[in-house]
Design a protein around this motif. Structure first.
Motif, mmCIF file in Angstrom:
data_model
loop_
_atom_site.group_PDB
_atom_site.id
_atom_site.type_symbol
_atom_site.label_atom_id
_atom_site.label_comp_id
_atom_site.label_asym_id
_atom_site.label_seq_id
_atom_site.Cartn_x
_atom_site.Cartn_y
_atom_site.Cartn_z
ATOM 1 N N THR A 166 0.889 -1.292 0.049
ATOM 2 C CA THR A 166 0.072 0.055 -0.086
ATOM 3 C C THR A 166 0.960 1.223 0.012
ATOM 4 O O THR A 166 0.594 2.345 -0.382
ATOM 5 C CB THR A 166 -0.977 -0.031 1.242
ATOM 6 N N ILE A 196 -6.909 -2.702 -1.804
ATOM 7 C CA ILE A 196 -5.890 -3.699 -1.573
ATOM 8 C C ILE A 196 -6.204 -5.053 -2.589
ATOM 9 O O ILE A 196 -7.509 -5.084 -2.942
ATOM 10 C CB ILE A 196 -6.003 -4.311 -0.184
ATOM 11 N N HIS A 245 -10.646 -3.003 0.583
ATOM 12 C CA HIS A 245 -9.981 -1.765 0.924
ATOM 13 C C HIS A 245 -9.633 -1.665 2.353
ATOM 14 O O HIS A 245 -10.004 -2.409 3.086
ATOM 15 C CB HIS A 245 -10.717 -0.355 0.395
ATOM 16 N N VAL A 271 -7.873 2.767 1.015
ATOM 17 C CA VAL A 271 -6.755 2.287 0.203
ATOM 18 C C VAL A 271 -7.020 1.133 -0.217
ATOM 19 O O VAL A 271 -7.415 0.157 0.589
ATOM 20 C CB VAL A 271 -5.325 2.036 1.171
ATOM 21 N N ARG A 328 -3.464 8.225 -3.142
ATOM 22 C CA ARG A 328 -3.368 6.636 -2.470
ATOM 23 C C ARG A 328 -2.630 6.991 -1.434
ATOM 24 O O ARG A 328 -2.739 6.265 -0.426
ATOM 25 C CB ARG A 328 -2.840 5.872 -3.542
ATOM 26 N N CYS A 329 -1.275 7.738 -1.367
ATOM 27 C CA CYS A 329 -0.160 7.639 -0.308
ATOM 28 C C CYS A 329 -0.187 8.941 0.435
ATOM 29 O O CYS A 329 0.471 9.066 1.232
ATOM 30 C CB CYS A 329 1.040 7.733 -1.159
#
Length: 373
Positions: free
Chosen positions: A177, A225, A200, A223, A334-335
């Motif tokens: 992630t 996954i 997620h 996020v 996302r980050c």
């Protein structure tokens, strides 16, 4: 008609000295005697109202060196602090420090001294005399990175030999992630959503129960996954996770028998497995694993030149996405990192690489568009 240029009379030297002395006394009269340690406590108390605990703790730690130095030098009243004192402290403090660390230390000291002016503890403008090293952008951006290929090799080793352990799950979350260590720690079992339309993790800011996240509410996000990540987490929850809550009655996803995992524990996992010898590789530093303290004692794993902290995993992940052509705004969301920071600290692509990737995206868009006609 003649003109006479009159030269102003120069005040008697004794009068000048008297005036300067009066000005100095007037300045000193406005200052309140303040011990360094007292100022630090007032500063920390003030900072605690607007900053996270980790930030306050960092400031206390850095400034603690300054308070100790003042005690050694016999400076018990900040009213008497001078630019010369600050320079001597900088020379003393920077011994054995990197330039980046020295800059962090002196920048914090400048903020502290400027704040001290607000309580009349130091002479006005003194903070401007504090010098901090100037670091070029390219040097500040050069940081350690754990490449995705190396991270995946570590995860594969854990899959084979420590499957679905908490250590395995921690590594999976960080490498798959790109989230910060602090964000991984905040996750509850309920934040894991494998049955959603798109599996997620919900990253949520909960400062009132000791799990804040970087950037506060603005850092909250979902996020996504993969199924592979879900498989590992499912097996961990079914077979390995202890039935435990934290101090606030919440069910942490990453849990030990004591409750929510500590950041130091996650950091220890990363130090431990980023040593090449622990996953069957030969030592790249020509050390004998049987005699190397970093190899035989997990508590000294950070002494291995190859070991890293958790952040290089994140840096490697973001760099990998950039090189794969993922748009910066997608990575940013996302980050939880701004495009500006991505460009400065993570983007190692050449201008030619950037141009090629832009062309590939444009070609794909134009190709798809023509196919709709």
């Amino acid at each position: 008609m003649s003109r006479t240029n009159r030269v102003p009379e120069i005040a008697d030297e004794t009068d000048t000295e008297k005036l300067l002395r009066q000005l100095q006394q007037a300045t000193e009269a406005t200052l309140e005697p303040t011990e360094p340690e007292e100022a630090l406590e007032l500063y920390v108390e003030d900072k605690a109202r607007e900053c996270r605990k980790s930030t306050v703790a960092s400031h206390r730690s850095r400034l603690g060196f300054f308070v100790d130095w003042c005690a050694e030098q016999g400076i018990d009243n900040l009213n008497n602090l001078s630019a010369r004192d600050l320079h001597e402290y900088r020379v003393w403090r920077r011994e054995d420090l990197s330039v980046n660390t020295e800059k962090t230390q002196m920048d914090t000291l400048r903020v502290f001294v400027e704040w001290c002016e607000t309580i009349d503890a130091v002479p006005s403008g003194l903070f401007k005399k504090i010098k901090s090293p100037s670091i070029p952008d390219e040097e500040a951006a050069r940081e350690t990175t754990l490449h995705v290929s190396d991270a995946k090799e570590i995860v594969e080793y854990l899959r084979r030999f420590e499957y679905a352990s908490i250590e395995h799950v921690a590594w999976v979350l960080l490498t798959e992630t790109g989230m910060r260590m602090g964000a991984a720690r905040t996750l509850d079992v309920g934040d894991y959503r494998p049955d959603a339309d798109k599996p997620h993790l919900d990253v949520v800011h909960r400062p009132e129960t000791d799990t804040p996240i970087k950037n506060g509410p603005r850092g909250e996000r979902r996020v996504g996954i993969s199924d592979d990540v879900c498989a590992v987490v499912d097996d961990y929850l079914e077979h390995q996770r202890p039935v435990v809550t934290d101090d606030y009655g919440r069910e942490p996803l990453l849990a030990t028998v004591q409750g929510r995992i500590a950041k130091s524990t996650i950091r220890r996992y990363v130090y431990k497995r980023s040593r090449p010898c622990t996953i069957g590789r030969e030592c790249p530093h020509d050390r004998d694993p049987d005699e190397c303290e970093a190899a035989v004692d997990p508590d000294h794993a950070s002494g291995c030149p190859s070991s890293v902290t958790p952040h290089p995993i994140r840096r490697g992940y973001i760099t990998y996405l950039l090189q794969a052509g993922v748009p910066v705004d997608v990575i940013s969301d996302r980050c939880n990192v701004s495009p500006k920071v991505i460009e400065l600290h993570y983007d190692v692509r050449s201008e030619e690489d950037k141009m090629r990737q832009r062309r590939e995206v444009l070609d794909e868009i134009l190709r798809d568009g023509s196919g709709d006609r």
